[in-house]
Design an enzyme around this catalytic site. Structure first.
Site, PDB file in Angstrom:
ATOM      1  N   LEU A   1      35.681  50.053  43.684  1.00 56.77           N
ATOM      2  CA  LEU A   1      35.969  50.170  45.108  1.00 56.77           C
ATOM      3  C   LEU A   1      37.433  50.536  45.314  1.00 56.77           C
ATOM      4  CD1 LEU A   1      34.036  47.194  46.708  1.00 56.77           C
ATOM      5  CD2 LEU A   1      33.416  49.595  46.668  1.00 56.77           C
TER       6      LEU A   1
ATOM      7  N   GLY B   1      44.307  48.525  43.338  1.00 55.48           N
ATOM      8  CA  GLY B   1      45.617  48.344  43.959  1.00 55.48           C
ATOM      9  C   GLY B   1      46.692  48.170  42.912  1.00 55.48           C
ATOM     10  N   ALA B   2      47.830  47.630  43.340  1.00 55.29           N
ATOM     11  CA  ALA B   2      48.933  47.422  42.415  1.00 55.29           C
ATOM     12  C   ALA B   2      48.606  46.278  41.460  1.00 55.29           C
ATOM     13  CB  ALA B   2      50.205  47.103  43.182  1.00 55.29           C
TER      14      ALA B   2
ATOM     15  N   LYS C   1      36.441  41.081  40.891  1.00 56.29           N
ATOM     16  CA  LYS C   1      37.857  41.396  41.090  1.00 56.29           C
ATOM     17  C   LYS C   1      38.632  40.921  39.876  1.00 56.29           C
ATOM     18  CE  LYS C   1      41.801  40.729  44.134  1.00 56.29           C
ATOM     19  NZ  LYS C   1      42.247  40.463  45.497  1.00 56.29           N
TER      20      LYS C   1
ATOM     21  N   ASP D   1      47.920  39.413  54.204  1.00 54.82           N
ATOM     22  CA  ASP D   1      47.690  40.865  54.210  1.00 54.82           C
ATOM     23  C   ASP D   1      46.593  41.201  55.222  1.00 54.82           C
ATOM     24  OD1 ASP D   1      47.952  43.516  53.518  1.00 54.82           O
ATOM     25  OD2 ASP D   1      46.707  43.371  51.721  1.00 54.82           O
TER      26      ASP D   1
END
Lengths: 341, 190
Positions: free
Chosen positions: B3, B6-7, B20, B107
């Site tokens: 999906l 990210g960093a 994840k 976030d």
């Protein structure tokens, strides 16, 4: 950007004057304040600056003259308006105002943090970078977005260099701490866990410095210096990487005195290589505080009409880089970058 | 199927389970890297569960292993594509619930709110932490308002609706919303 500007830096320990034009630094004369013991004493630093201001200004004008640049060729005077130690800032501002008045040229008030960024863009191939600016007093991650350099992350307490200095003083290593910590770290045997404090995009170093001092009781100087460096640098590299991911930029610029550390450079290099980003470090004379960067940003600001009246040239010890409207970058600077991606 | 990447983490879906994983960072010392990834994974799973206990719909956690979380995959739609005033008011209410549980999301964006089976879910607690200060709550709301402003043209009405929802059942709401205005003035990009 046409013109010749004389700039004066003096936010902390280094008093430095330089004359630059759009091609290069024509002359630079500096005189550092060196404390007898401990760290920077603000009043003594300001007294040092007051004592040597005329010496560096005279020196830089004489050096420029040898290269055919007369005092009458100077188009503007720039100075570090902040952030910095109030007493030091006021001393340097006074010198700059007098010079501007006596030469009858405009005055430019420069943000010290942005001068670090711009001198890096000038002296390296970096164009639109995420800048990691780490010095004694400052630790910030900056990037240009919509007319200003935004602060994407910063220290919530003390600068990284200051954290090193505080530890070094407590450990009897003297001032400044960074270079000695780097030497000790080379002979370490193991990593000692220390607090790693990244809060969102922000950083905190004071607890780390205290914990490192405490840990000295039961561990070797070498191991603590190594662990301190590894922990603190991992924190700043993490936030730099986040800013890269967030902004979509693909360049990293290192600025500030702590940038002299080779381990920090190595970590940034690894991170950039893995992300496919370019990593730029200016030569040493442009890393720490220097007059050339103040003169250069002064030139950019002067060239874009960004000058101030003497009456409004107050210094600001807490001058934030994101409070400055960027007048010197070409219109559509950012859009062009985005097309390149 | 990946999906995002990210960093910090990669996110993929396998058999309706979202996985994840926090990826290793080679610039960090291995020991330190493992410690950080493990700690953050544990903290994230805990915050997701605590938020649900506080009345905020979040994905159900199935498993945690080292630096990997397996959780419910919400096959819904990101709020950014469907936002309107009614949904914004509901979001305000949910964020207040989260803040009452002394959790800061860290976030809050319209991409991290998912409309799934007529309920709004909060996802990605990777930057979340426990805090009940007005400042932290204010920054949380400010970040969300910024995504309203940058991606939705009728952001003023959305913000108004959000505030209605946020004030509904939270006695600190006014104090936080007042702080949001102050944070905006500081001009700091959070």
């Amino acid at each position: 950007m046409k013109g010749t500007v004389l700039g004066i830096e003096g936010t902390a320990w280094n008093l430095s004057a330089a004359i630059v034009n759009e091609k290069d630094v024509i002359a630079e004369v500096s005189d550092m304040y060196r404390p007898h013991t401990g760290g920077i004493h603000p009043r003594e630093a300001a007294q040092h600056h007051a004592k040597y201001a005329s010496y560096i200004v005279k020196g830089v004008l004489e050096d420029a003259k040898k290269q055919g640049i007369e005092t009458t060729d100077i188009d503007a005077i720039s100075f570090s308006q902040g952030p910095g130690l109030g007493a030091c800032l006021r001393t340097v501002a006074t010198a700059a105002r007098m010079l501007a008045l006596s030469l009858d040229v405009p005055l430019v008030g420069v943000n010290h943090c942005l001068a670090h960024v711009e001198v890096g863009r000038w002296k390296t191939p970096a164009n639109d970078p995420v800048t990691l600016y780490v010095s004694g007093a400052n630790s910030q991650v900056l990037a240009y977005r919509m007319g200003r350099y935004r602060v994407f992350g910063e220290t919530l307490d003390i600068g990284l260099g200051n954290a090193f200095d505080k530890f070094a003083r407590n450990a009897g290593l003297g001032h400044p701490g960074g270079p000695q910590i780097e030497q000790f770290a080379k002979n370490a045997e193991k990593y000692i866990p220390l607090p790693y404090v990244v809060k969102g995009m922000d950083l905190s170093f004071s607890g780390l410095s205290t914990a490192a001092t405490e840990a000295l009781k039961n561990n070797s100087m070498e191991d603590i210096c190594y662990s301190f460096q590894e922990t603190a640098f991992a924190m700043v590299v993490e936030v730099t990487e986040r800013a890269l991911a967030h902004t979509g930029k693909n360049e990293v610029l290192l600025a500030g005195g702590v940038g002299a550390n080779m381990r920090l450079r190595e970590m940034l290099e690894i991170m950039c290589t893995e992300r496919g980003a370019s990593f730029y470090v200016p030569e040493k004379r442009f890393m720490g505080d220097n007059g050339a960067m103040i003169a250069y940003l002064g030139l950019l600001m002067y060239g874009s009409g960004n000058i101030i009246d003497i009456e409004n040239s107050h210094v600001n010890p807490n001058f934030r880089p994101d409070a400055v409207d960027v007048t010197w970058l070409p219109e559509g600077f950012e859009e062009r970058r985005q097309e390149c991606i | 199927m990946y999906l995002t990447s990210g960093a910090e983490a990669t996110v993929k879906v396998e058999d309706d389970v979202l996985i994840k994983e926090r990826v290793p960072k080679n610039y960090r010392l291995k020991e330190l890297d493992e410690r950080i990834r493990k700690e953050r994974t544990k903290a994230e799973a805990r915050l997701i569960s605590e938020a649900r206990r506080g009345g905020v719909p979040t994905p159900v956690i199935y498993d945690i292993e080292n630096s990997t979380i397996k959780m419910q995959y919400l096959d819904g739609i990101a709020i950014k594509y469907v936002i309107n005033e009614e949904l914004s008011e509901q979001i305000g209410f949910l964020v207040a619930e989260l803040h009452k549980a002394e959790i800061i999301h860290g976030d809050l964006t319209t991409s991290n709110l998912i409309l799934f089976k007529d309920r709004i879910y909060m996802i990605d607690f990777g930057l979340s932490f426990f805090d009940s200060s007005t400042e932290a709550r204010g920054v949380d709301v400010h970040v969300l308002f910024q995504t309203f402003e940058s991606t939705h043209h009728d952001h003023e009405k959305l913000i108004e609706a959000f505030c209605r929802g946020y004030r509904k059942d939270f006695n600190k709401a006014d104090e936080v919303l007042e702080r949001v205005k102050e944070i905006e003035k500081r001009g700091r990009y959070a």
